[in-house]
Design a protein around this motif. Structure first.
Motif, PDB file in Angstrom:
ATOM      1  N   ASP A 115      17.780  58.902  66.707  1.00 14.54           N
ATOM      2  CA  ASP A 115      17.364  57.571  67.150  1.00 14.54           C
ATOM      3  C   ASP A 115      17.710  56.516  66.103  1.00 14.54           C
ATOM      4  O   ASP A 115      17.666  56.778  64.897  1.00 14.54           O
ATOM      5  N   ARG A 116      18.018  55.287  66.607  1.00 14.16           N
ATOM      6  CA  ARG A 116      18.396  54.206  65.710  1.00 14.16           C
ATOM      7  C   ARG A 116      17.622  52.911  65.967  1.00 14.16           C
ATOM      8  O   ARG A 116      17.743  51.958  65.204  1.00 14.16           O
ATOM      9  N   VAL A 117      16.840  52.865  67.042  1.00 11.52           N
ATOM     10  CA  VAL A 117      16.082  51.660  67.387  1.00 11.52           C
ATOM     11  C   VAL A 117      14.611  52.021  67.492  1.00 11.52           C
ATOM     12  O   VAL A 117      14.238  52.912  68.268  1.00 11.52           O
ATOM     13  N   PHE A 118      13.755  51.322  66.733  1.00 12.21           N
ATOM     14  CA  PHE A 118      12.345  51.678  66.647  1.00 12.21           C
ATOM     15  C   PHE A 118      11.490  50.429  66.864  1.00 12.21           C
ATOM     16  O   PHE A 118      11.767  49.374  66.298  1.00 12.21           O
ATOM     17  N   THR A 119      10.440  50.581  67.669  1.00 11.99           N
ATOM     18  CA  THR A 119       9.557  49.458  67.970  1.00 11.99           C
ATOM     19  C   THR A 119       8.145  49.747  67.488  1.00 11.99           C
ATOM     20  O   THR A 119       7.622  50.846  67.673  1.00 11.99           O
ATOM     21  N   ASP A 128       6.743  57.192  58.829  1.00 15.61           N
ATOM     22  CA  ASP A 128       6.895  58.637  59.024  1.00 15.61           C
ATOM     23  C   ASP A 128       7.519  58.922  60.385  1.00 15.61           C
ATOM     24  O   ASP A 128       8.379  59.808  60.526  1.00 15.61           O
ATOM     25  N   PHE A 129       7.086  58.179  61.392  1.00 18.29           N
ATOM     26  CA  PHE A 129       7.636  58.306  62.744  1.00 18.29           C
ATOM     27  C   PHE A 129       9.127  57.972  62.743  1.00 18.29           C
ATOM     28  O   PHE A 129       9.949  58.689  63.332  1.00 18.29           O
ATOM     29  N   VAL A 130       9.486  56.861  62.063  1.00 19.90           N
ATOM     30  CA  VAL A 130      10.892  56.470  61.980  1.00 19.90           C
ATOM     31  C   VAL A 130      11.725  57.565  61.320  1.00 19.90           C
ATOM     32  O   VAL A 130      12.796  57.942  61.814  1.00 19.90           O
ATOM     33  N   ALA A 131      11.245  58.096  60.205  1.00 14.81           N
ATOM     34  CA  ALA A 131      11.995  59.135  59.487  1.00 14.81           C
ATOM     35  C   ALA A 131      12.207  60.363  60.363  1.00 14.81           C
ATOM     36  O   ALA A 131      13.307  60.940  60.390  1.00 14.81           O
TER      37      ALA A 131
END
Length: 357
Positions: free
Chosen positions: A49-53, A39-42
């Protein structure tokens, strides 16, 4: 680093971040935490944003999804003895394959940490490279076909064997638990990674000048003690085909030999020769491979300079073949290597072995 990471009594939490600085920390609650991350990524993708950790706050391990480069990084942070200062970060890379695999990796990280993600992807210590999209008529390329007993197949067109590294590992991971086959359509050569039976099988291609389809049918087998032997075997096949695996280990032509002792394997091989002429011819081949004539010219010496733990099957085969001819080895001299077999010169042997000089 935060105090949470160095304190083993801290509540288990996971942190989501982006390169732009967005951050969210949630309790580690298995699938709920995974859902919260996606959900955070979406939400952050809508902001550009394109990079997620995704990181375990306590043990410092996690995953980074770099959608700009199509990469997934698994990492683990290590601390100095003070428990606060970061010493170094271990990183490994793989390509984003599909959403299902990405979600499986996040769940594996949640359940088993850094080690849990290892078997689910083809990880490399450096950024892997994909095979370039070569044209079918590129004269500098060669085509191979990866296939699986489950029905999946993938064509590889390469210029250099090193280009297969990632594609092969990824195919093996995607079809874990299934046998995988590699075929060179041009030569008809084939390698079977029979993971369910802990075997490797190689099949020779067509004889030179034979334009017929299919292979010669000559297949050889090898037992595999460790699963990490499959990828090196495949790499050697890409590099040198059937013969590229000659020195990879002990190949057997009869699958029945795989579970037999060295002595039993040698006896089985010896029994495969029917006539006396065939027996003599095989003895001649064996002498030509490893033999010598003793200085006194009274003996034929087999397995020259070999030790007993070398050529065990071949030695047992030779002894069985000699027995069929009614011949017995002589006692070898004290200075001879313990694996040598000394056979007194005899009319039939002399006539055959003289042909192999």
């Amino acid at each position: 680093m935060t105090d949470d990471m160095s304190n083993p009594n801290s509540a288990r939490r996971v942190r989501f971040t982006t390169e732009s600085g967005a951050e969210q920390v949630v309790d580690q609650r298995g699938q709920d935490s995974a859902n919260a991350f996606w959900d955070f990524v979406a939400a952050q993708e809508k902001r550009g944003d394109r990079v997620f950790t995704f990181e375990d706050v306590v043990d410092g391990s996690g995953l980074r999804f770099d959608h700009d480069r199509g990469l997934i990084v698994r990492f683990k942070r290590f601390l100095e003895d003070d428990g606060y200062t970061q010493s170094h970060v271990s990183e490994q890379f793989t390509f984003v394959e599909d959403a299902e695999r990405s979600r499986a990796l996040v769940l594996a990280q949640l359940h088993d940490g850094f080690k849990g993600t290892y078997p689910l992807a083809a990880w490399s210590d450096g950024v892997p490279t994909r095979i370039p999209d070569y044209a079918d008529d590129d004269p500098e390329t060669r085509e191979y076909v990866l296939s699986c007993e489950c029905g999946a197949a993938q064509r590889l067109r390469i210029r250099h064997p090193n280009e297969t590294t990632y594609a092969l590992r990824a195919f093996l991971v995607r079809h874990d638990g299934h046998d995988v086959f590699i075929e060179d359509p041009e030569s008809g050569e084939r390698l079977a990674l029979m993971r369910g039976d802990s075997l490797i099988a190689r099949t020779a291609g067509r004889a030179a000048g034979d334009s017929a389809t299919g292979s010669s049918g000559r297949t050889e087998f090898m037992k595999v003690d460790l699963p990490n032997r499959y990828a090196p075997a495949a790499s050697l096949f890409f590099e040198g085909g059937f013969t590229g695996l000659d020195r990879f280990g002990r190949w057997l032509t009869d699958i029945r030999e795989l579970d037999l002792s060295a002595a039993a394997q040698g006896q089985l091989r010896a029994a495969s020769f029917g006539s006396t002429a065939e027996v003599l011819s095989q003895i001649g081949r064996m002498w030509a491979d490893s033999g010598a004539v003793d200085p006194s010219d009274r003996y034929w010496v087999f397995f020259d300079s070999s030790s007993l733990d070398e050529d065990e099957i071949e030695r047992a085969e030779l002894l069985a073949l000699l027995d069929r001819l009614g011949l017995k080895p002589a006692e070898r001299p004290a200075e001879a290597a313990d694996g040598e077999v000394w056979v007194p010169r005899e009319t039939r042997l002399d006539a055959e072995l003289d042909r192999w000089f």
